[in-house]
Design an enzyme around this catalytic site. Structure first.
Site, short mmCIF file in Angstrom:
data_model
loop_
_atom_site.label_atom_id
_atom_site.label_comp_id
_atom_site.label_asym_id
_atom_site.label_seq_id
_atom_site.Cartn_x
_atom_site.Cartn_y
_atom_site.Cartn_z
N CYS A 20 94.01 64.14 -95.93
CA CYS A 20 92.76 64.89 -95.91
C CYS A 20 92.96 66.27 -95.27
O CYS A 20 93.56 67.13 -95.89
CB CYS A 20 91.65 64.07 -95.24
SG CYS A 20 90.01 64.65 -95.68
N HIS A 75 91.66 58.84 -98.13
CA HIS A 75 92.00 58.19 -96.85
C HIS A 75 92.69 56.85 -97.09
O HIS A 75 92.07 55.79 -96.97
CB HIS A 75 90.75 58.03 -95.99
CG HIS A 75 90.34 59.30 -95.32
ND1 HIS A 75 90.90 59.75 -94.14
CD2 HIS A 75 89.47 60.26 -95.70
CE1 HIS A 75 90.38 60.91 -93.80
NE2 HIS A 75 89.50 61.25 -94.74
N GLU A 129 94.69 55.27 -95.26
CA GLU A 129 94.82 54.42 -94.07
C GLU A 129 93.67 53.42 -94.00
O GLU A 129 93.85 52.30 -93.48
CB GLU A 129 94.91 55.29 -92.79
CG GLU A 129 93.60 55.88 -92.27
CD GLU A 129 93.07 57.07 -93.09
OE1 GLU A 129 93.69 57.43 -94.10
OE2 GLU A 129 92.02 57.62 -92.70
#
Ligand SMILES: [Mn+2]
Length: 255
Positions: free
Chosen positions: A114, A211, A213
Protein backbone atom coordinates in the site's frame (compact mmCIF):
# COMPACT_ATOMS: atom_id res chain seq x y z
CA UNK A 1 18.98 -19.94 9.44
CA UNK A 2 15.74 -18.08 8.86
CA UNK A 3 15.99 -14.65 7.22
CA UNK A 4 15.43 -11.62 9.45
CA UNK A 5 12.88 -9.24 7.99
CA UNK A 6 12.81 -5.62 9.13
CA UNK A 7 9.33 -4.10 9.25
CA UNK A 8 9.32 -0.31 9.00
CA UNK A 9 7.08 1.09 11.73
CA UNK A 10 4.59 3.92 11.57
CA UNK A 11 4.09 6.67 14.12
CA UNK A 12 0.84 6.41 16.03
CA UNK A 13 -0.51 8.85 18.61
CA UNK A 14 -2.41 6.86 21.25
CA UNK A 15 -5.37 9.04 22.21
CA UNK A 16 -6.11 6.97 25.32
CA UNK A 17 -2.63 7.40 26.76
CA UNK A 18 -2.86 9.62 29.87
CA UNK A 19 0.48 9.07 31.58
CA UNK A 20 3.20 7.95 29.20
CA UNK A 21 4.32 9.45 25.88
CA UNK A 22 1.34 8.90 23.54
CA UNK A 23 3.52 8.49 20.42
CA UNK A 24 4.06 4.81 19.58
CA UNK A 25 6.13 3.14 16.86
CA UNK A 26 3.48 0.80 15.54
CA UNK A 27 3.27 -2.26 13.28
CA UNK A 28 0.05 -4.21 12.86
CA UNK A 29 0.17 -7.78 14.11
CA UNK A 30 -0.84 -9.12 10.66
CA UNK A 31 2.52 -8.13 9.11
CA UNK A 32 4.40 -9.85 11.94
CA UNK A 33 2.29 -13.00 11.56
CA UNK A 34 2.52 -13.07 7.76
CA UNK A 35 6.33 -13.03 7.92
CA UNK A 36 6.44 -15.75 10.56
CA UNK A 37 3.98 -17.86 8.56
CA UNK A 38 6.22 -17.48 5.50
CA UNK A 39 9.31 -18.67 7.40
CA UNK A 40 10.96 -15.36 8.30
CA UNK A 41 11.89 -13.74 11.62
CA UNK A 42 10.22 -10.32 11.95
CA UNK A 43 11.90 -7.35 13.64
CA UNK A 44 10.33 -3.91 13.95
CA UNK A 45 12.40 -0.91 12.86
CA UNK A 46 11.30 2.25 14.68
CA UNK A 47 10.88 5.49 12.72
CA UNK A 48 14.11 7.49 12.76
CA UNK A 49 15.82 10.29 10.89
CA UNK A 50 19.52 9.37 10.97
CA UNK A 51 20.40 8.04 7.49
CA UNK A 52 23.59 6.39 8.64
CA UNK A 53 21.77 4.59 11.47
CA UNK A 54 19.13 3.41 8.98
CA UNK A 55 21.88 2.12 6.69
CA UNK A 56 23.49 0.20 9.55
CA UNK A 57 20.16 -1.38 10.47
CA UNK A 58 19.54 -2.33 6.84
CA UNK A 59 22.96 -3.96 6.71
CA UNK A 60 21.92 -6.26 9.57
CA UNK A 61 18.62 -7.55 8.18
CA UNK A 62 17.91 -9.78 5.17
CA UNK A 63 14.93 -7.88 3.77
CA UNK A 64 12.57 -4.98 4.44
CA UNK A 65 8.80 -4.63 4.47
CA UNK A 66 7.34 -1.16 4.04
CA UNK A 67 3.82 -1.23 5.44
CA UNK A 68 0.60 0.69 4.84
CA UNK A 69 0.14 4.11 6.43
CA UNK A 70 -0.76 7.73 5.80
CA UNK A 71 -0.56 9.56 2.47
CA UNK A 72 2.88 10.47 1.17
CA UNK A 73 3.64 14.19 1.19
CA UNK A 74 2.91 15.33 -2.43
CA UNK A 75 5.98 17.62 -2.25
CA UNK A 76 8.04 14.44 -2.57
CA UNK A 77 6.62 13.82 -6.05
CA UNK A 78 6.65 17.46 -7.13
CA UNK A 79 2.91 18.16 -6.67
CA UNK A 80 0.88 20.55 -4.57
CA UNK A 81 -1.34 19.01 -1.94
CA UNK A 82 -4.97 18.70 -3.10
CA UNK A 83 -7.93 19.08 -0.73
CA UNK A 84 -8.59 15.35 -0.91
CA UNK A 85 -5.08 14.46 0.25
CA UNK A 86 -4.95 13.06 3.77
CA UNK A 87 -2.72 14.08 6.66
CA UNK A 88 0.99 13.59 5.99
CA UNK A 89 3.87 12.61 8.29
CA UNK A 90 7.11 13.89 6.70
CA UNK A 91 9.32 12.09 9.23
CA UNK A 92 7.77 8.72 8.33
CA UNK A 93 7.98 9.46 4.59
CA UNK A 94 11.68 10.30 4.85
CA UNK A 95 12.27 7.16 6.93
CA UNK A 96 10.69 5.05 4.16
CA UNK A 97 12.78 6.80 1.48
CA UNK A 98 16.01 6.38 3.50
CA UNK A 99 15.26 2.67 4.00
CA UNK A 100 14.65 2.24 0.25
CA UNK A 101 17.94 3.97 -0.55
CA UNK A 102 19.83 1.80 1.92
CA UNK A 103 18.14 -1.33 0.54
CA UNK A 104 19.08 -0.30 -2.98
CA UNK A 105 22.73 0.16 -2.01
CA UNK A 106 22.80 -3.18 -0.20
CA UNK A 107 20.70 -5.09 -2.79
CA UNK A 108 18.24 -5.92 -0.05
CA UNK A 109 14.84 -7.30 -1.09
CA UNK A 110 11.94 -4.92 -0.37
CA UNK A 111 8.23 -5.69 -0.23
CA UNK A 112 6.11 -2.53 -0.31
CA UNK A 113 2.49 -2.79 0.78
CA UNK A 114 0.00 0.00 0.00
CA UNK A 115 1.91 3.11 1.14
CA UNK A 116 5.03 0.95 0.75
CA UNK A 117 4.31 0.50 -2.98
CA UNK A 118 3.67 4.24 -3.30
CA UNK A 119 6.94 5.00 -1.49
CA UNK A 120 8.89 2.75 -3.88
CA UNK A 121 7.37 4.58 -6.84
CA UNK A 122 8.08 8.03 -5.36
CA UNK A 123 11.61 7.07 -4.27
CA UNK A 124 12.54 6.31 -7.88
CA UNK A 125 10.87 9.40 -9.38
CA UNK A 126 7.25 8.31 -10.00
CA UNK A 127 4.08 10.23 -9.08
CA UNK A 128 0.71 9.42 -7.46
CA UNK A 129 -2.96 10.11 -8.02
CA UNK A 130 -3.89 12.03 -4.87
CA UNK A 131 -7.45 10.71 -4.73
CA UNK A 132 -9.07 7.65 -6.35
CA UNK A 133 -12.29 7.15 -4.39
CA UNK A 134 -13.42 3.83 -5.92
CA UNK A 135 -10.72 1.75 -4.22
CA UNK A 136 -12.01 1.66 -0.65
CA UNK A 137 -14.28 -1.35 -0.30
CA UNK A 138 -17.34 -1.39 1.98
CA UNK A 139 -16.82 -5.04 2.90
CA UNK A 140 -14.55 -6.02 5.83
CA UNK A 141 -10.79 -5.94 5.14
CA UNK A 142 -10.39 -9.71 5.26
CA UNK A 143 -12.77 -10.07 2.32
CA UNK A 144 -11.28 -10.15 -1.19
CA UNK A 145 -13.58 -8.15 -3.46
CA UNK A 146 -11.33 -6.59 -6.10
CA UNK A 147 -10.27 -8.42 -9.28
CA UNK A 148 -6.60 -7.95 -10.20
CA UNK A 149 -4.89 -9.17 -13.37
CA UNK A 150 -1.26 -10.25 -13.10
CA UNK A 151 1.37 -9.85 -15.81
CA UNK A 152 2.71 -13.11 -17.16
CA UNK A 153 6.22 -13.92 -15.95
CA UNK A 154 6.09 -11.30 -13.17
CA UNK A 155 7.11 -11.95 -9.56
CA UNK A 156 3.42 -11.99 -8.59
CA UNK A 157 2.26 -14.32 -11.35
CA UNK A 158 5.11 -16.72 -10.63
CA UNK A 159 4.41 -16.62 -6.89
CA UNK A 160 0.66 -17.25 -7.08
CA UNK A 161 0.72 -19.35 -10.29
CA UNK A 162 -2.32 -17.54 -11.64
CA UNK A 163 -3.06 -14.66 -14.03
CA UNK A 164 -5.95 -13.33 -11.97
CA UNK A 165 -6.56 -13.03 -8.22
CA UNK A 166 -9.11 -11.46 -5.90
CA UNK A 167 -7.73 -8.94 -3.40
CA UNK A 168 -9.03 -6.48 -0.80
CA UNK A 169 -8.85 -2.76 -1.54
CA UNK A 170 -8.24 0.04 0.97
CA UNK A 171 -6.41 2.86 -0.74
CA UNK A 172 -7.51 6.27 -1.95
CA UNK A 173 -4.26 7.00 -3.78
CA UNK A 174 -2.53 5.09 -6.56
CA UNK A 175 0.35 5.28 -9.02
CA UNK A 176 -0.01 7.92 -11.73
CA UNK A 177 3.39 7.97 -13.49
CA UNK A 178 5.33 4.78 -12.92
CA UNK A 179 8.95 5.30 -11.83
CA UNK A 180 11.69 4.53 -14.35
CA UNK A 181 13.15 1.08 -13.82
CA UNK A 182 9.84 -0.40 -12.66
CA UNK A 183 7.33 -2.62 -14.41
CA UNK A 184 3.58 -2.52 -13.68
CA UNK A 185 2.70 -6.17 -12.99
CA UNK A 186 -0.85 -6.03 -11.60
CA UNK A 187 -3.88 -4.06 -12.78
CA UNK A 188 -7.51 -3.74 -11.78
CA UNK A 189 -10.06 -4.09 -14.64
CA UNK A 190 -10.01 -0.27 -15.15
CA UNK A 191 -6.25 -0.28 -15.66
CA UNK A 192 -5.24 1.15 -12.27
CA UNK A 193 -1.79 -0.13 -11.31
CA UNK A 194 -2.12 -2.53 -8.36
CA UNK A 195 1.39 -4.02 -8.35
CA UNK A 196 4.93 -3.15 -9.46
CA UNK A 197 8.35 -4.75 -9.58
CA UNK A 198 11.79 -3.33 -10.20
CA UNK A 199 13.38 -4.45 -13.45
CA UNK A 200 17.05 -3.93 -12.51
CA UNK A 201 18.93 -7.24 -12.50
CA UNK A 202 19.92 -8.37 -9.01
CA UNK A 203 17.31 -6.14 -7.34
CA UNK A 204 14.09 -7.50 -5.81
CA UNK A 205 11.68 -4.71 -5.04
CA UNK A 206 8.00 -5.55 -5.36
CA UNK A 207 4.97 -3.51 -4.34
CA UNK A 208 1.27 -4.27 -4.07
CA UNK A 209 -1.52 -1.77 -3.58
CA UNK A 210 -3.76 -4.13 -1.58
CA UNK A 211 -3.26 -5.66 1.90
CA UNK A 212 -2.08 -9.28 1.56
CA UNK A 213 -1.10 -9.40 5.24
CA UNK A 214 -4.79 -9.28 6.22
CA UNK A 215 -5.76 -11.94 3.67
CA UNK A 216 -2.79 -14.09 4.76
CA UNK A 217 -4.22 -14.15 8.27
CA UNK A 218 -7.22 -15.93 6.77
CA UNK A 219 -4.94 -18.33 4.86
CA UNK A 220 -5.61 -16.79 1.43
CA UNK A 221 -3.30 -18.87 -0.78
CA UNK A 222 -2.20 -16.06 -3.14
CA UNK A 223 -1.30 -13.76 -0.23
CA UNK A 224 0.61 -16.50 1.58
CA UNK A 225 2.44 -17.29 -1.68
CA UNK A 226 3.50 -13.65 -2.07
CA UNK A 227 5.00 -13.54 1.44
CA UNK A 228 6.73 -16.89 0.84
CA UNK A 229 8.25 -15.59 -2.43
CA UNK A 230 9.58 -12.52 -0.60
CA UNK A 231 10.95 -14.40 2.42
CA UNK A 232 12.52 -17.05 0.16
CA UNK A 233 14.30 -14.31 -1.79
CA UNK A 234 15.50 -12.74 1.50
CA UNK A 235 17.04 -16.11 2.46
CA UNK A 236 19.19 -16.19 -0.69
CA UNK A 237 22.77 -14.92 -0.45
CA UNK A 238 23.28 -11.47 -1.96
CA UNK A 239 26.02 -10.70 -4.42
CA UNK A 240 29.13 -9.22 -2.78
CA UNK A 241 29.35 -5.47 -3.32
CA UNK A 242 32.53 -5.17 -5.30
CA UNK A 243 32.21 -1.47 -6.12
CA UNK A 244 31.31 -0.38 -2.57
CA UNK A 245 33.71 -2.51 -0.57
CA UNK A 246 37.04 -0.90 -1.61
CA UNK A 247 35.79 2.58 -0.66
CA UNK A 248 34.63 1.30 2.73
CA UNK A 249 38.01 -0.30 3.28
CA UNK A 250 39.74 2.95 2.39
CA UNK A 251 37.55 4.80 4.89
CA UNK A 252 38.37 2.23 7.56
CA UNK A 253 42.08 2.69 6.97
CA UNK A 254 41.75 6.46 7.09
CA UNK A 255 39.56 6.43 10.19
MN1 LIG B 1 -7.47 -1.17 -5.55
Amino acid sequence: MKPIIGIAANLLADRHERVKNPVKHAVEQDYVQAIRQAGGIPVVIPVQADCEAIRQIAARVDGIILIGGSDINPVLYRQKSSKTSGRVYPLVDQFYLDLIQAADELQLPVLGICKGLQALNVAFGGTLHQHLPAHVQDKPMQQATHRVLLKEGSVLEQAVQDREILVNSFHHQAIRDLAAGFDAIAFDPDGVIEGIQRTEPGSWMTGVQWHPEILARHRDSASCALFRAFVTRCAEPRKPQQDVAPEQQRQKRRG
